[in-house]
Design an enzyme around this catalytic site. Structure first.
Site, PDB file in Angstrom:
ATOM      1  N   THR A 193     -24.627  17.870 -25.735  1.00 43.58           N
ATOM      2  CA  THR A 193     -24.206  19.208 -26.652  1.00 43.58           C
ATOM      3  C   THR A 193     -24.322  20.291 -25.672  1.00 43.58           C
ATOM      4  OG1 THR A 193     -26.515  19.638 -27.452  1.00 43.58           O
ATOM      5  CG2 THR A 193     -25.113  18.282 -28.833  1.00 43.58           C
ATOM      6  N   GLY A 221     -25.042  23.560 -25.506  1.00 42.31           N
ATOM      7  CA  GLY A 221     -26.090  24.251 -25.189  1.00 42.31           C
ATOM      8  C   GLY A 221     -27.172  23.471 -24.180  1.00 42.31           C
ATOM      9  N   CYS A 222     -27.378  22.321 -24.776  1.00 40.49           N
ATOM     10  CA  CYS A 222     -28.359  21.431 -24.151  1.00 40.49           C
ATOM     11  C   CYS A 222     -27.947  20.933 -22.894  1.00 40.49           C
ATOM     12  CB  CYS A 222     -28.711  20.168 -25.193  1.00 40.49           C
ATOM     13  SG  CYS A 222     -29.301  20.460 -26.765  1.00 40.49           S
ATOM     14  N   THR A 223     -26.643  21.000 -22.671  1.00 40.57           N
ATOM     15  CA  THR A 223     -26.171  20.750 -21.273  1.00 40.57           C
ATOM     16  C   THR A 223     -26.656  21.959 -20.463  1.00 40.57           C
ATOM     17  OG1 THR A 223     -24.619  19.088 -22.126  1.00 40.57           O
ATOM     18  CG2 THR A 223     -24.179  20.035 -19.886  1.00 40.57           C
ATOM     19  N   ALA A 235     -30.302  22.014 -19.681  1.00 39.01           N
ATOM     20  CA  ALA A 235     -30.520  20.860 -18.570  1.00 39.01           C
ATOM     21  C   ALA A 235     -30.117  21.138 -17.310  1.00 39.01           C
ATOM     22  CB  ALA A 235     -30.027  19.519 -18.940  1.00 39.01           C
TER      23      ALA A 235
END
Length: 212
Positions: free
Chosen positions: A104, A106-108, A111
């Site tokens: 997703t 934001g999660c990318t 990370a």
């Protein structure tokens, strides 16, 4: 006794007075026509996804892990299928961050921000561990695609998330984005929650680690 009957032509009028789903306006604002969500942590598998009504109860969670607490131990599989426990990191600082889902936006970003600052975490003697409800194969593909040098753990069923009391967003439909810094003694020194500024988790954790 007199009995009143309704003609078939009157039925559509009565049916049209049924109350609308109170979540419909919210759904219209949050979800696009396509299945690709603009919300950072929300991954939709079908455009038919719908939010629950406002009155729907949230998933029960346990007592929230707070600063000064010793969090519950866990034993989860990493992206290579290896079992990893929180106790493995005893004696060194560890950053544990819960995120909604692999791949997703934001999660990318989050990370990759941890990846780009990973040497700073190593210099501070800290390990970085990401946790989401994705399975190990999803984590492996995610880590490989973005060259992530740290551990990703699979919390299928969100059991650990619930044990730690990580709060959800958007009426319980979006898993929370929360980061914990745990010191050498196993105590939590920072709890940082910010769903929509994922990269800021890195700044806040490094600031704390450099002060320990």
């Amino acid at each position: 006794m007199a009995c009143t009957s309704l003609s078939k032509s009157a039925l559509p009028l009565l049916q049209s007075r049924k109350p609308k789903n109170p979540s419909a306006p919210l759904l219209h604002l949050l979800l696009p026509k396509s299945s690709h969500s603009p919300i950072f942590g929300l991954k939709l598998s079908s455009p038919k996804f719908s939010l629950p009504t406002i009155s729907s109860p949230r998933t029960p969670i346990c007592a929230k892990v707070s600063k000064g607490d010793v969090p519950p131990n866990f034993n989860l599989k990493d992206q290579n299928g290896k079992n990893v426990s929180l106790s493995n990191y005893k004696g060194k600082p560890v950053v544990v961050y819960f995120y909604p889902a692999d791949e997703t936006p934001g999660c990318t970003k989050q990370a990759c921000a941890f990846r780009d600052s990973y040497e700073k975490f190593k210099k501070a003697g800290a390990e970085v561990v990401g946790i989401s409800g994705d399975d190990p194969s999803s984590h492996k593909a995610f880590a490989s695609k973005y060259k992530l040098p740290f551990t990703l753990l699979s919390d299928e069923g969100n059991k650990v998330r619930k044990q730690w009391g990580v709060p959800s967003d958007l009426f319980g439909t979006l898993p929370g984005r929360e980061t914990y810094v745990i010191d050498k003694k196993g105590k939590v020194q920072l709890v940082y929650n910010n769903q929509f500024q994922p990269e800021k988790h890195v700044d806040e954790t490094l600031k704390l680690l450099q002060s320990l």
